[in-house]
Design a protein around this motif. Structure first.
Motif, mmCIF file in Angstrom:
data_model
loop_
_atom_site.group_PDB
_atom_site.id
_atom_site.type_symbol
_atom_site.label_atom_id
_atom_site.label_comp_id
_atom_site.label_asym_id
_atom_site.label_seq_id
_atom_site.Cartn_x
_atom_site.Cartn_y
_atom_site.Cartn_z
ATOM 1 N N ILE A 1 -22.902 -19.895 -24.805
ATOM 2 C CA ILE A 1 -24.153 -19.479 -25.969
ATOM 3 C C ILE A 1 -23.678 -19.467 -27.291
ATOM 4 C CG2 ILE A 1 -23.525 -16.985 -25.875
ATOM 5 C CD1 ILE A 1 -27.108 -18.653 -25.654
ATOM 6 N N SER A 2 -22.307 -19.205 -27.604
ATOM 7 C CA SER A 2 -21.932 -19.579 -28.964
ATOM 8 C C SER A 2 -22.045 -20.911 -29.430
ATOM 9 C CB SER A 2 -20.380 -19.353 -29.128
ATOM 10 O OG SER A 2 -19.807 -19.997 -28.005
ATOM 11 N N GLY A 3 -22.054 -22.089 -28.129
ATOM 12 C CA GLY A 3 -21.935 -23.257 -28.535
ATOM 13 C C GLY A 3 -23.516 -23.630 -28.889
ATOM 14 N N TRP A 4 -24.369 -23.013 -28.083
ATOM 15 C CA TRP A 4 -26.003 -23.121 -28.220
ATOM 16 C C TRP A 4 -26.143 -22.767 -29.688
ATOM 17 C CZ3 TRP A 4 -29.978 -20.297 -29.756
ATOM 18 C CH2 TRP A 4 -31.073 -21.021 -29.527
ATOM 19 N N ILE B 1 -30.519 -12.079 -26.824
ATOM 20 C CA ILE B 1 -30.944 -11.983 -25.282
ATOM 21 C C ILE B 1 -30.790 -10.545 -24.713
ATOM 22 C CG2 ILE B 1 -30.066 -12.976 -23.147
ATOM 23 C CD1 ILE B 1 -29.036 -15.544 -24.423
ATOM 24 N N GLU B 2 -31.754 -9.977 -24.138
ATOM 25 C CA GLU B 2 -31.594 -8.789 -23.781
ATOM 26 C C GLU B 2 -31.207 -8.567 -22.218
ATOM 27 O OE1 GLU B 2 -35.404 -6.846 -23.865
ATOM 28 O OE2 GLU B 2 -34.825 -5.119 -23.080
ATOM 29 N N ASP B 3 -31.405 -9.756 -21.487
ATOM 30 C CA ASP B 3 -30.666 -9.502 -20.356
ATOM 31 C C ASP B 3 -30.215 -11.019 -19.877
ATOM 32 O OD1 ASP B 3 -30.109 -9.533 -17.463
ATOM 33 O OD2 ASP B 3 -32.258 -8.885 -16.954
ATOM 34 N N ILE B 4 -29.074 -10.937 -19.995
ATOM 35 C CA ILE B 4 -28.259 -12.298 -19.759
ATOM 36 C C ILE B 4 -28.314 -13.109 -18.566
ATOM 37 C CG2 ILE B 4 -26.214 -11.895 -21.596
ATOM 38 C CD1 ILE B 4 -24.570 -11.383 -18.952
ATOM 39 N N TYR B 5 -28.747 -12.386 -17.517
ATOM 40 C CA TYR B 5 -28.916 -12.840 -16.403
ATOM 41 C C TYR B 5 -30.173 -13.499 -16.078
ATOM 42 C CZ TYR B 5 -24.232 -10.705 -15.454
ATOM 43 O OH TYR B 5 -22.942 -10.628 -15.438
ATOM 44 N N GLN B 6 -31.126 -13.442 -16.836
ATOM 45 C CA GLN B 6 -32.519 -13.968 -16.899
ATOM 46 C C GLN B 6 -32.537 -14.981 -17.907
ATOM 47 O OE1 GLN B 6 -34.830 -12.835 -14.804
ATOM 48 N NE2 GLN B 6 -33.390 -11.423 -14.446
ATOM 49 N N ASP B 7 -31.396 -15.455 -18.502
ATOM 50 C CA ASP B 7 -31.397 -16.630 -19.482
ATOM 51 C C ASP B 7 -30.609 -17.680 -18.998
ATOM 52 O OD1 ASP B 7 -31.825 -16.365 -23.041
ATOM 53 O OD2 ASP B 7 -30.916 -18.319 -21.958
ATOM 54 N N ALA B 8 -31.341 -18.976 -18.978
ATOM 55 C CA ALA B 8 -30.831 -20.104 -18.651
ATOM 56 C C ALA B 8 -29.303 -20.645 -19.392
ATOM 57 C CB ALA B 8 -31.686 -21.096 -18.216
ATOM 58 N N ARG B 9 -29.469 -20.220 -20.799
ATOM 59 C CA ARG B 9 -28.486 -20.750 -21.368
ATOM 60 C C ARG B 9 -27.132 -20.003 -20.922
ATOM 61 N NH1 ARG B 9 -31.345 -19.135 -26.990
ATOM 62 N NH2 ARG B 9 -31.952 -17.525 -25.535
ATOM 63 N N ILE B 10 -27.012 -19.032 -20.597
ATOM 64 C CA ILE B 10 -25.753 -18.083 -20.120
ATOM 65 C C ILE B 10 -25.215 -18.545 -19.047
ATOM 66 C CG2 ILE B 10 -25.023 -16.154 -19.385
ATOM 67 C CD1 ILE B 10 -26.112 -16.188 -22.469
ATOM 68 N N THR C 1 -17.234 -9.526 -16.691
ATOM 69 C CA THR C 1 -17.229 -8.648 -17.930
ATOM 70 C C THR C 1 -18.421 -7.388 -17.850
ATOM 71 O OG1 THR C 1 -18.980 -9.725 -19.221
ATOM 72 C CG2 THR C 1 -16.524 -10.651 -19.202
ATOM 73 N N PHE C 2 -18.369 -6.504 -18.889
ATOM 74 C CA PHE C 2 -19.111 -5.567 -19.007
ATOM 75 C C PHE C 2 -20.605 -6.086 -19.471
ATOM 76 C CE2 PHE C 2 -17.020 -5.976 -22.916
ATOM 77 C CZ PHE C 2 -18.121 -5.714 -23.874
ATOM 78 N N VAL C 3 -20.661 -7.415 -19.814
ATOM 79 C CA VAL C 3 -21.934 -7.581 -20.969
ATOM 80 C C VAL C 3 -23.048 -7.685 -20.102
ATOM 81 C CG1 VAL C 3 -22.781 -9.333 -22.241
ATOM 82 C CG2 VAL C 3 -20.289 -8.916 -22.335
ATOM 83 N N LYS C 4 -24.249 -7.023 -20.737
ATOM 84 C CA LYS C 4 -25.595 -7.187 -19.870
ATOM 85 C C LYS C 4 -26.398 -7.792 -21.049
ATOM 86 C CE LYS C 4 -24.960 -4.530 -16.148
ATOM 87 N NZ LYS C 4 -23.677 -4.551 -16.242
ATOM 88 N N SER C 5 -26.220 -7.823 -22.532
ATOM 89 C CA SER C 5 -26.917 -8.300 -23.271
ATOM 90 C C SER C 5 -26.432 -8.500 -24.655
ATOM 91 C CB SER C 5 -28.305 -7.347 -23.971
ATOM 92 O OG SER C 5 -27.618 -6.176 -24.074
ATOM 93 N N LEU C 6 -26.859 -9.635 -25.250
ATOM 94 C CA LEU C 6 -25.963 -10.042 -26.409
ATOM 95 C C LEU C 6 -26.882 -10.557 -27.604
ATOM 96 C CD1 LEU C 6 -25.976 -13.332 -26.683
ATOM 97 C CD2 LEU C 6 -24.726 -13.188 -24.904
ATOM 98 N N VAL C 7 -26.205 -10.661 -28.853
ATOM 99 C CA VAL C 7 -26.627 -11.595 -29.839
ATOM 100 C C VAL C 7 -25.530 -12.407 -30.465
ATOM 101 C CG1 VAL C 7 -27.593 -11.249 -32.415
ATOM 102 C CG2 VAL C 7 -28.031 -9.518 -30.714
ATOM 103 N N MET C 8 -25.882 -13.940 -30.568
ATOM 104 C CA MET C 8 -24.915 -14.648 -30.980
ATOM 105 C C MET C 8 -25.355 -15.274 -32.470
ATOM 106 S SD MET C 8 -21.795 -15.788 -30.508
ATOM 107 C CE MET C 8 -21.549 -15.391 -28.807
#
Ligand code: ADP
Length: 414
Positions: free
Chosen positions: A91-94, A104-113, A121-128
Motif C-alpha cells: 500500500i505504501s507503493g500504491w 482504509i478502514e478495514d484492510i481485509y476488504q481492500d484489494a490493494r492490501i 500483525t495487529f493492523v486492522k485499518s490504516l492511512v498511508m
C-alpha cells in the motif's frame, strides 16, 4: 472526506486533540528543519507520525528503485521494519505510485492490501500518505488495531507531516551537495596553495642566480660600460629585484596556511619590533608612528608580526607627496573580540575599492607612484582567517585610511 459526527463532549476532546496535534506538528516542523541526515529525519518521522494522530503504529517507508523499504516503525507490535516489497505489491507503493493518500478502514476488504503480509500483525485499518507531491520518494503510514475510520483532520495532519518531511529530505540533499562542493573547493584551494608554494620556492633559486650573474657582469665590465649599457643593467637589476620581492611575498602568502602553534603574544611588543624594522622608511618619509595600549592575544607570533608589518608599512608608504605620514595604532575591546586599528593620513582609498584591495594582486596605483606587489593585504586577510578574525578598511580619499582588524577575546586577554 467524511467527518464523523461528534457529541458536545466528544467535540470538546476532539478539538483539544486537534490543537495539541497542531502544536506538536509545529514542533516537528522545527525539529525537521534542523535535520542534517536521512537518519535524523527517519527518527523524527517515526515518533511524530504516531504521536500526532495517536495511532497504534506508524512506519516510514522509503522508495528504493522499484521497491518499498520499510526504514523505521514505532508501533504496539512488530510491523515490517528493514523489509522490502515491490512497489506494485504494497500500500505504501500504491500511495507513492499514485501520489495519493490511501485511507482504509478495514484492510481485509481492500484489494490493494496483501492480506498475508498483514495477518501476523495487529493492523486492522490504516492511512498511508505519500511524501512529495510530484514523484513521491517516501510514504508515511499510520495503523490502528481496530477498524478505525480516519478523520479528515488525521489525514490532513499526516499529510502535513509528509510535506514537511519532503522539504527536509530535499534540504538534506542540498546540504550534502553543499558539503561535497565545500570539500572539493577546499581541496582545490589546498592544491593551488601547494602549487603556489612549490612554484615560488623553485623560482627563488634561478632568480638569485640571474641577479648574481648580472651583478658580476656589472662588476667585471665596470669602467667599460657607456651610459646606455649601465641603464640596461640597472633596469635588469630593478626588474629581477621586483620579481624576487613578488616571489617572496607569494611564498609568504602560501605559507600562512602552515601556521605555527598558537601562544600568548604581546601585540604592543610586536608593534614596537615592526616599527624598529621599518626605521629606514620612517626616516626617509619623516613619519611619526604612535602606538596605543595593545593587549595580549592568542596567536602565531610570526604571522601577527607579518600582519602589523604589512599594515604599518602600507600606512607609511601610501602618503601624499610632501606630506609626512602620521600613523597611529590602537585597540579597543568589543563583545567577544578586540578591535584594532591602524590609521593614517595618507592618500586614502575610494569606497568602491575598500573591499577588493584584500584580493590577491589588487593594486590601485602604478608601480612608479607606489612600488608593491599587491599581495600584502591578501596575506593580512589570510592571517586573520587562520586566527578566526576579520579585517576591513574605512577611508576618506585624500584624508586617510583606517585598517581595522578583529581578533577573538579569550580568557587570557579579557
Ligand atoms: P601593495 O602595497 O604591495 O601594493 P597591498 O596588498 O598591501 O599591496 O595593498 C593593495 C592595495 O591597497 C595597494 O596597492 C593600495 O592601492 C591600497 N592600499 C593598501 N593600504 C593602503 C593605505 N594605507 N592607504 C591607501 N591605499 C592603500
Amino acid at each position: 472526506m467524511n467527518l464523523p459526527q461528534h457529541s458536545a463532549s466528544q467535540s470538546k476532546s476532539y478539538s483539544d486533540w486537534y490543537v495539541s496535534s497542531m502544536e506538536r506538528l509545529v514542533g516537528v516542523v522545527q525539529e525537521l528543519s534542523h535535520a542534517r541526515t536521512i537518519e535524523d529525519i527517519t527518527a523524527i518521522v517515526r515518533d511524530a507520525a504516531r504521536s500526532l494522530t495517536g495511532a497504534d503504529g506508524a512506519t516510514f517507508v522509503l522508495k528504493d528503485g522499484d521497491q518499498c523499504y520499510y526504514a523505521e516503525e514505532n508501533a504496539i507490535g512488530p510491523l515490517w521494519k528493514g523489509r522490502r516489497f515491490p512497489l506494485t505489491r504494497c500500500i505504501s507503493g500504491w500511495a507513492m505510485l499514485n501520489a495519493k493518500a490511501a485511507v482504509i478502514e478495514d484492510i481485509y476488504q481492500d484489494a490493494r492490501i496483501p492480506a498475508d503480509a498483514y495477518r501476523p500483525t495487529f493492523v486492522k485499518s490504516l492511512v498511508m500518505v505519500p511524501v512529495r507531491k510530484s514523484a513521491p520518494i517516501a510514504a508515511i503510514g499510520n495503523y490502528w488495531a481496530t477498524n478505525h475510520e480516519a478523520t479528515g483532520e488525521e489525514v490532513a495532519i499526516l499529510q502535513a507531516l509528509a510535506d514537511t518531511t519532503s522539504v527536509a529530505l530535499e534540504n538534506v540533499e542540498l546540504y550534502n551537495q553543499l558539503h561535497k562542493k565545500i570539500g572539493e573547493l577546499e581541496q582545490s584551494n589546498y592544491d593551488l596553495n601547494c602549487f603556489a608554494w612549490a612554484a615560488s620556492h623553485d623560482l627563488q633559486e634561478p632568480l638569485r642566480t640571474i641577479m648574481t650573474q648580472i651583478e658580476l657582469l656589472e662588476r667585471d665590465l665596470h669602467g667599460t660600460l657607456d651610459e646606455r649599457d649601465s641603464r640596461y643593467i640597472k633596469f635588469a637589476l630593478e626588474g629581477t629585484g621586483r620579481l624576487q620581492h613578488l616571489v617572496q611575498n607569494l611564498l609568504a602568502h602560501a605559507h600562512v596556511e602552515q601556521r605555527g602553534s598558537f601562544q600568548p603574544v604581546a601585540l604592543s611588543q610586536v608593534a614596537k619590533d615592526v616599527i624598529q624594522g621599518l626605521g629606514n622608511a620612517i626616516q626617509e618619509s619623516g613619519a611619526t608612528v604612535q602606538i596605543g595600549a595593545l593587549p595580549w592575544v592568542e596567536g602565531d607570533a610570526h604571522l601577527l608580526e607579518c600582519l602589523l608589518q604589512n599594515l604599518i608599512s602600507n600606512a607609511i608608504k601610501f602618503h601624499a607627496r610632501g606630506v609626512a605620514p602620521r600613523v597611529s595604532i590602537a585597540a579597543q575591546p568589543a563583545d567577544n573580540e578586540w578591535i584594532f586599528s591602524v590609521a593614517d593620513n595618507g592618500i586614502g582609498i575610494e569606497e568602491e575599492h575598500q573591499k577588493d584591495i584584500f584580493g590577491l594582486f589588487k593594486r590601485l596605483n602604478t608601480q612608479s607612484a607606489y612600488a608593491g606587489s599587491g599581495i600584502g593585504l591578501a596575506i593580512c586577510r589570510k592571517i586573520l582567517d587562520v586566527h578566526n578574525g576579520r579585517i576591513w578598511a574605512e577611508s576618506t580619499p585624500g584624508e586617510g585610511s583606517i585598517f581595522w582588524f578583529a581578533l577573538p577575546r579569550t580568557e587570557m586577554n579579557a
